[in-house]
Design an enzyme around this catalytic site. Sequence first.
Site, PDB file in Angstrom:
ATOM      1  N   TYR A  99     -32.551  78.638  15.268  1.00 52.68           N
ATOM      2  CA  TYR A  99     -31.186  78.735  14.731  1.00 52.68           C
ATOM      3  C   TYR A  99     -30.261  79.404  15.770  1.00 52.68           C
ATOM      4  CZ  TYR A  99     -27.479  80.552  11.687  1.00 52.68           C
ATOM      5  OH  TYR A  99     -26.276  80.884  11.131  1.00 52.68           O
ATOM      6  N   ASP A 173     -39.643  81.727  10.487  1.00 50.50           N
ATOM      7  CA  ASP A 173     -38.405  81.553   9.730  1.00 50.50           C
ATOM      8  C   ASP A 173     -38.604  80.315   8.854  1.00 50.50           C
ATOM      9  OD1 ASP A 173     -35.877  80.796   8.809  1.00 50.50           O
ATOM     10  OD2 ASP A 173     -34.852  81.441  10.636  1.00 50.50           O
ATOM     11  N   LYS A 198     -29.313  79.960   1.845  1.00 51.59           N
ATOM     12  CA  LYS A 198     -29.479  78.509   1.882  1.00 51.59           C
ATOM     13  C   LYS A 198     -30.129  78.013   0.586  1.00 51.59           C
ATOM     14  CE  LYS A 198     -27.762  79.361   5.906  1.00 51.59           C
ATOM     15  NZ  LYS A 198     -28.529  79.470   7.145  1.00 51.59           N
TER      16      LYS A 198
END
Length: 380
Positions: A99, A173, A198
């Site tokens: 990310y 993650d 999310k």
Amino acid sequence: MEFETLAIHAGQEPDPNNGAVMTPIYQTSTFAQDEVGKPRQGYEYSRTKNPTRLALENCLAALEGGAYGLAFSSGMAATDTVLRLVDGGAHVMAGNDVYGGTFRLFDKVLRRYGLSFDFVDTTDPEVVADSLTPQTRLVWLETPTNPMLSITDIQAAAEIIHAHSNHPLLVVDNTFATPYLQNPLQLGADIVVHSTTKYLGGHSDVVGGAVVVKEKDIFDKLAFLQNAVGAVPGPMDCFLILRGIKTLPLRMDRHADNAASLADFLAGHPKVSRVMYPFHRGHPQLSVAKKQMRNGGGMISFIMKDGRDAAVKVAGATKLFTLAESLGGVESLIEVPAAMTHLSTAGSQLAIDPGLIRLSVGIENKNDLLKDLEQALGKA
Ligand SMILES: *Cc1c(COP(=O)(O)O)cnc(C)c1O
């Protein structure tokens, strides 16, 4: 109990005082003590411990098959706190497609505190083995990655990392997969991190993060850091995430069903050169994805043959897909990572193809989503 049941009940019981079925939002910073130094049930100050947050932490631990959960004010706050487990001078190995915000934290902030980082292709177990150094104390994996949706074999990576004499911590993650699709702790990871902003929250109305572990000693260190650093979520945010989690399995099944159809449609479209979706037949790590994930999830990336200008046109032409950053909510979103979420990787080894479009496929009707993409692609 099975996942669907845990999503609704784990960590939560009707309030013992009055039977409230939903976990109360304990909007308080402090708690009355019966005697000096005798807090009731360990509650003294909400940075340290709060009942709404504890319900969320216990729910997350159950969903990941871990023993302990910790909630944070954002995914980045969770990530930052985990990195504080290692001392200055340590080497950290991370995926080369993590990310953008994770890359920025590692590269622009934590390097200044004496950590060194290597960003490597973790989808190749040989590269993982070759990239461990005598100073490596932590390995950071993301799978599927954002936005390339590449897959790392968690079990294979865990075996290599745990065979290393330093015993580096393996952190995964798990934001894109969610605990419904994939449980890294069961595959050998030491720590799981989530951006609960999310899919766990699921309704684009809260920012949050979480960490789940199985070992008591790692938990104790993280709980100390959570309190000492203080990046904790408020009770209202914890309530919203708990509420979102109740429908996580239903939502993920629908996200994946919609996304699989859209991936097929995009793969057959003449203006699209490449489609990335974990369960799509063309995915380079399809067999690993099928081995460690329950379904392909709700994220799709694809590359426009005509590059950046075409991608910008498509992202500007959808009517149902909203042009926005973030992902994992019930509504469909579209974005161009190179110009939006991943701008911080520009010019670095993590730079994204400018013609790449990322979709967060929502749970609307599939045909409405298909029609919207079809008309938008027609304008590129
Ligand atoms: C969004 C995201 C993060 C960061 O989480 P925030 O809640 O925005 O701080 C970390 N990892 C992944 C994979 C993400 O998508």
